[in-house]
Write an enzyme that holds these catalytic residues in place. Structure first.
Site, short mmCIF file in Angstrom:
data_model
loop_
_atom_site.label_atom_id
_atom_site.label_comp_id
_atom_site.label_asym_id
_atom_site.label_seq_id
_atom_site.Cartn_x
_atom_site.Cartn_y
_atom_site.Cartn_z
N CYS A 81 18.03 33.48 39.12
CA CYS A 81 17.69 33.01 37.78
C CYS A 81 18.90 33.19 36.85
O CYS A 81 19.92 32.54 37.04
CB CYS A 81 16.43 33.71 37.26
SG CYS A 81 15.68 32.87 35.83
N HIS A 126 12.58 32.47 41.28
CA HIS A 126 12.47 33.89 41.64
C HIS A 126 11.90 34.01 43.05
O HIS A 126 10.68 33.94 43.23
CB HIS A 126 11.57 34.63 40.64
CG HIS A 126 12.21 34.85 39.31
ND1 HIS A 126 12.95 35.97 39.02
CD2 HIS A 126 12.25 34.08 38.21
CE1 HIS A 126 13.41 35.89 37.79
NE2 HIS A 126 13.01 34.75 37.27
N GLU A 186 11.51 36.60 44.82
CA GLU A 186 10.67 37.80 44.94
C GLU A 186 9.25 37.56 44.42
O GLU A 186 8.36 38.38 44.66
CB GLU A 186 11.32 38.98 44.21
CG GLU A 186 11.21 38.98 42.70
CD GLU A 186 12.19 38.07 41.97
OE1 GLU A 186 12.21 38.12 40.73
OE2 GLU A 186 12.93 37.30 42.65
#
Length: 197
Positions: A77, A179, A181
């Site tokens: 990001c 993202h 994750e």
């Protein structure tokens, strides 16, 4: 394996660490020059402002360390955006200038709500190890107000009112606007692909 998550002072350090630990790898969150320089893999996380993170990198004398890294490094990001030459965030700021002549600009989404937040398709326009075992058009989770326009470093793109770079690469420097994750199994696969480069 020494996997360093750069301590940029942002809020999602632990979520990245937890996602990687679920895959059986350990991580170190640090801004120590020696640990960063000797790491096998480095991740630059991203929640916050470009100016705040650049100030922190400068304070910790990490700007040139990152520019000269030869091992694989992944910006997430804002971490991806920092690899560019310049960000138009706020009054504008010079960033790491790894992706020469590339810049970050506000997302003009043609009346769609901002920030761009949620799941969106990612289309690969180049074959790359980062997307190994991931289907073209898979959805990843985004949260952002700024974009890197599509340029010669673009590996993958997405669309939210306009097309923008969803992933970039220059040599050992990789970046993703989304993202991983927070992107479920496809995000885990992408992190695994990066770690196993």
């Amino acid at each position: 394996m020494d996997i360093v998550i750069l301590d940029t002072g942002c809020a999602n350090l632990q979520s990245i660490s937890i996602a990687i630990k679920k895959m059986g790898y350990s991580t170190t969150i640090t801004s120590n020059i020696s640990l960063v320089s000797s790491a096998k893999k480095i991740i630059i996380p991203g929640i916050g402002t470009a100016s705040a993170v650049m100030k922190r990198l400068s304070k910790n004398k990490l700007e040139n360390v990152i520019r000269n890294i030869t091992q694989p490094i992944l910006g997430i990001c804002l971490g991806m955006q920092l690899l560019c030459s310049f960000s138009k965030e706020g009054s504008g700021i010079n960033t790491l200038d790894i992706l020469k002549n590339s810049f970050v600009q506000p997302l003009k989404s043609n009346h769609l709500p901002l920030p761009h937040m949620g799941w969106n398709k990612v289309i690969f326009n180049k074959k790359n190890i980062l997307f190994k075992n991931i289907k073209i058009g898979s959805r990843f989770y985004f949260v952002h107000n700024y974009i890197v326009p599509i340029n010669k470093y673009t590996l993958a793109y997405s669309n939210y009112g306009v097309f923008f770079s969803a992933a970039i690469q220059k040599n050992n420097f990789f970046g993703v606007q989304f993202h991983p994750e927070k992107s479920g199994s496809v995000g885990a696969q992408l992190l695994k692909n990066f770690i196993e480069i």
